[in-house]
Design a protein around this motif. Structure first.
Motif, PDB file in Angstrom:
ATOM      1  N   UNK A 124     -25.948 -13.112  -2.199  1.00  0.00           N
ATOM      2  CA  UNK A 124     -24.763 -12.758  -1.590  1.00  0.00           C
ATOM      3  C   UNK A 124     -23.376 -12.618  -2.430  1.00  0.00           C
ATOM      4  N   UNK A 125     -23.734 -12.872  -3.788  1.00  0.00           N
ATOM      5  CA  UNK A 125     -22.855 -12.875  -4.708  1.00  0.00           C
ATOM      6  C   UNK A 125     -21.873 -11.706  -4.680  1.00  0.00           C
ATOM      7  N   UNK A 126     -22.564 -10.659  -4.405  1.00  0.00           N
ATOM      8  CA  UNK A 126     -21.733  -9.122  -4.287  1.00  0.00           C
ATOM      9  C   UNK A 126     -20.916  -8.948  -3.183  1.00  0.00           C
ATOM     10  N   UNK A 127     -21.388  -9.645  -2.138  1.00  0.00           N
ATOM     11  CA  UNK A 127     -20.682  -9.152  -0.985  1.00  0.00           C
ATOM     12  C   UNK A 127     -19.192  -9.146  -0.808  1.00  0.00           C
ATOM     13  N   UNK A 128     -18.454 -10.250  -1.396  1.00  0.00           N
ATOM     14  CA  UNK A 128     -17.064 -10.172  -1.378  1.00  0.00           C
ATOM     15  C   UNK A 128     -16.476  -8.906  -2.157  1.00  0.00           C
ATOM     16  N   UNK A 129     -17.341  -8.408  -3.017  1.00  0.00           N
ATOM     17  CA  UNK A 129     -16.929  -7.328  -3.979  1.00  0.00           C
ATOM     18  C   UNK A 129     -16.595  -6.193  -2.964  1.00  0.00           C
ATOM     19  N   UNK A 130     -17.721  -5.850  -2.241  1.00  0.00           N
ATOM     20  CA  UNK A 130     -17.599  -4.768  -1.427  1.00  0.00           C
ATOM     21  C   UNK A 130     -16.410  -5.062  -0.215  1.00  0.00           C
ATOM     22  N   UNK A 131     -16.254  -6.231   0.213  1.00  0.00           N
ATOM     23  CA  UNK A 131     -15.024  -6.250   0.989  1.00  0.00           C
ATOM     24  C   UNK A 131     -13.696  -6.073   0.149  1.00  0.00           C
ATOM     25  N   UNK A 132     -13.594  -6.326  -0.920  1.00  0.00           N
ATOM     26  CA  UNK A 132     -12.381  -6.112  -1.708  1.00  0.00           C
ATOM     27  C   UNK A 132     -12.223  -4.442  -1.834  1.00  0.00           C
ATOM     28  N   UNK A 133     -13.326  -3.868  -2.408  1.00  0.00           N
ATOM     29  CA  UNK A 133     -13.520  -2.481  -2.461  1.00  0.00           C
ATOM     30  C   UNK A 133     -12.890  -1.573  -1.107  1.00  0.00           C
ATOM     31  N   UNK A 134     -13.458  -1.973   0.000  1.00  0.00           N
ATOM     32  CA  UNK A 134     -13.126  -1.380   1.214  1.00  0.00           C
ATOM     33  C   UNK A 134     -11.386  -1.748   1.654  1.00  0.00           C
ATOM     34  N   UNK A 135     -11.140  -3.052   1.139  1.00  0.00           N
ATOM     35  CA  UNK A 135      -9.596  -3.230   1.345  1.00  0.00           C
ATOM     36  C   UNK A 135      -8.701  -2.269   0.552  1.00  0.00           C
ATOM     37  N   UNK A 136      -9.153  -2.010  -0.745  1.00  0.00           N
ATOM     38  CA  UNK A 136      -8.326  -1.146  -1.708  1.00  0.00           C
ATOM     39  C   UNK A 136      -8.439   0.095  -0.922  1.00  0.00           C
ATOM     40  N   UNK A 137      -9.388   0.691  -0.389  1.00  0.00           N
ATOM     41  CA  UNK A 137      -9.654   1.998  -0.017  1.00  0.00           C
ATOM     42  C   UNK A 137      -8.917   2.103   1.317  1.00  0.00           C
ATOM     43  N   UNK A 138      -8.883   1.036   2.187  1.00  0.00           N
ATOM     44  CA  UNK A 138      -8.260   1.102   3.461  1.00  0.00           C
ATOM     45  C   UNK A 138      -6.698   1.032   3.165  1.00  0.00           C
ATOM     46  N   UNK A 139      -6.151   0.263   2.504  1.00  0.00           N
ATOM     47  CA  UNK A 139      -4.729   0.105   2.023  1.00  0.00           C
ATOM     48  C   UNK A 139      -4.219   1.427   1.459  1.00  0.00           C
ATOM     49  N   UNK A 140      -4.719   1.952   0.605  1.00  0.00           N
ATOM     50  CA  UNK A 140      -4.277   3.348   0.145  1.00  0.00           C
ATOM     51  C   UNK A 140      -4.408   4.446   0.935  1.00  0.00           C
ATOM     52  N   UNK A 141      -5.561   4.363   1.662  1.00  0.00           N
ATOM     53  CA  UNK A 141      -5.919   5.529   2.844  1.00  0.00           C
ATOM     54  C   UNK A 141      -4.670   5.531   3.598  1.00  0.00           C
ATOM     55  N   UNK A 142      -4.320   4.296   4.124  1.00  0.00           N
ATOM     56  CA  UNK A 142      -3.150   4.413   5.002  1.00  0.00           C
ATOM     57  C   UNK A 142      -2.002   5.104   4.525  1.00  0.00           C
ATOM     58  N   UNK A 143      -1.686   5.003   3.372  1.00  0.00           N
ATOM     59  CA  UNK A 143      -0.504   5.414   2.689  1.00  0.00           C
ATOM     60  C   UNK A 143      -0.731   6.946   2.782  1.00  0.00           C
ATOM     61  N   UNK A 144      -1.972   7.471   2.167  1.00  0.00           N
ATOM     62  CA  UNK A 144      -2.292   8.760   2.023  1.00  0.00           C
ATOM     63  C   UNK A 144      -2.192   9.444   3.625  1.00  0.00           C
ATOM     64  N   UNK A 145      -2.690   8.668   4.604  1.00  0.00           N
ATOM     65  CA  UNK A 145      -2.814   9.535   5.888  1.00  0.00           C
ATOM     66  C   UNK A 145      -1.296   9.942   6.446  1.00  0.00           C
ATOM     67  N   UNK A 146      -0.238   9.051   6.062  1.00  0.00           N
ATOM     68  CA  UNK A 146       0.980   9.268   6.368  1.00  0.00           C
ATOM     69  C   UNK A 146       1.582  10.410   5.567  1.00  0.00           C
ATOM     70  N   UNK A 147       1.223  10.375   4.494  1.00  0.00           N
ATOM     71  CA  UNK A 147       1.738  11.335   3.453  1.00  0.00           C
ATOM     72  C   UNK A 147       1.251  12.789   3.358  1.00  0.00           C
TER      73      UNK A 147
END
Length: 207
Positions: A124-147
């Motif tokens: 289960x070591x790699x599971x938090x990494x997947x969570x972080x990757x999704x957080x980066x995607x979601x955070x920047x994607x929200x900015x892009x959708x508006x722009x």
């Protein structure tokens, strides 16, 4: 006794992180970590029940710092003003400005070291990494959708994933070429691509 006075657990984690990034998890032994941290076997196993527990703690700490960095970029975007396009570019500008400092602090990324280790992928070591990757995607994607302009053919999530891809790829480029400026330069390229995408109108329908 270490002169910096850092708590033993932190000292062990700092030493282990550097070793794993430079040599990989499988090639880093508990004895290596003990020696590099100027600690003892008793102190190591007081804080970590096993080498696997050390890996879990390393990833947990690294992910927490990574998400703090994401939050700093999102804060910089919000501070850039009301224009969505300006905010999206400001997010990337924030990391362009940090790039040389980040490369000076570490020779690589723990994510790559963990994700290339079969032993860690099956735990289960790699599971938090997947969570972080999704957080980066979601955070920047929200900015892009508006722009992005209405009707843009760009897949927002795919474009947002390029932030993670750029960071990881630039670390590999820097290590292979011994040129730490790659992160700043590649983030600059991504910034230019995003600016072009934000300025482009909807794709014309093909006849």
């Amino acid at each position: 006794m270490p002169k910096n006075g850092a708590p033993t657990r932190t000292r062990i984690l700092d030493a282990a992180e550097a070793l794993v990034i430079d040599h990989g998890y499988a090639a880093t032994s508990v004895d290596d970590v003990i020696a590099a941290s100027a600690s003892s076997k008793g102190a190591f196993f007081h804080h970590f029940a096993s080498k696997q527990a050390l890996a879990d703690a390393l990833v947990e700490r690294y992910v927490a710092a990574d998400l703090e960095m994401l939050d700093s970029g999102l804060a910089a975007a919000r501070a850039a003003g009301p224009d969505p396009a300006v905010r999206a570019v400001a997010f990337l500008d924030h990391f362009v400005g940090l790039a040389d400092g980040l490369m000076g602090e570490q020779s690589g990324c723990l994510y790559a070291a963990v994700l290339t280790e079969r032993q860690l992928l099956t735990s289960q070591t790699s599971a938090p990494i997947a969570t972080a990757i999704r957080a980066w995607r979601d955070g920047f994607a929200a900015l892009l959708r508006e722009a992005l302009p209405a009707g843009s053919p760009i897949d927002v999530d795919d474009l947002a994933d390029h932030v993670f891809v750029t960071f990881e790829g630039a670390f590999l480029l820097a290590r292979s070429t011994e040129d730490p400026s790659h992160l700043r330069r590649q983030l600059g390229v991504l910034r230019a691509l995003v600016e072009t995408a934000l300025a482009a109108g909807p794709q014309e329908e093909r006849r």
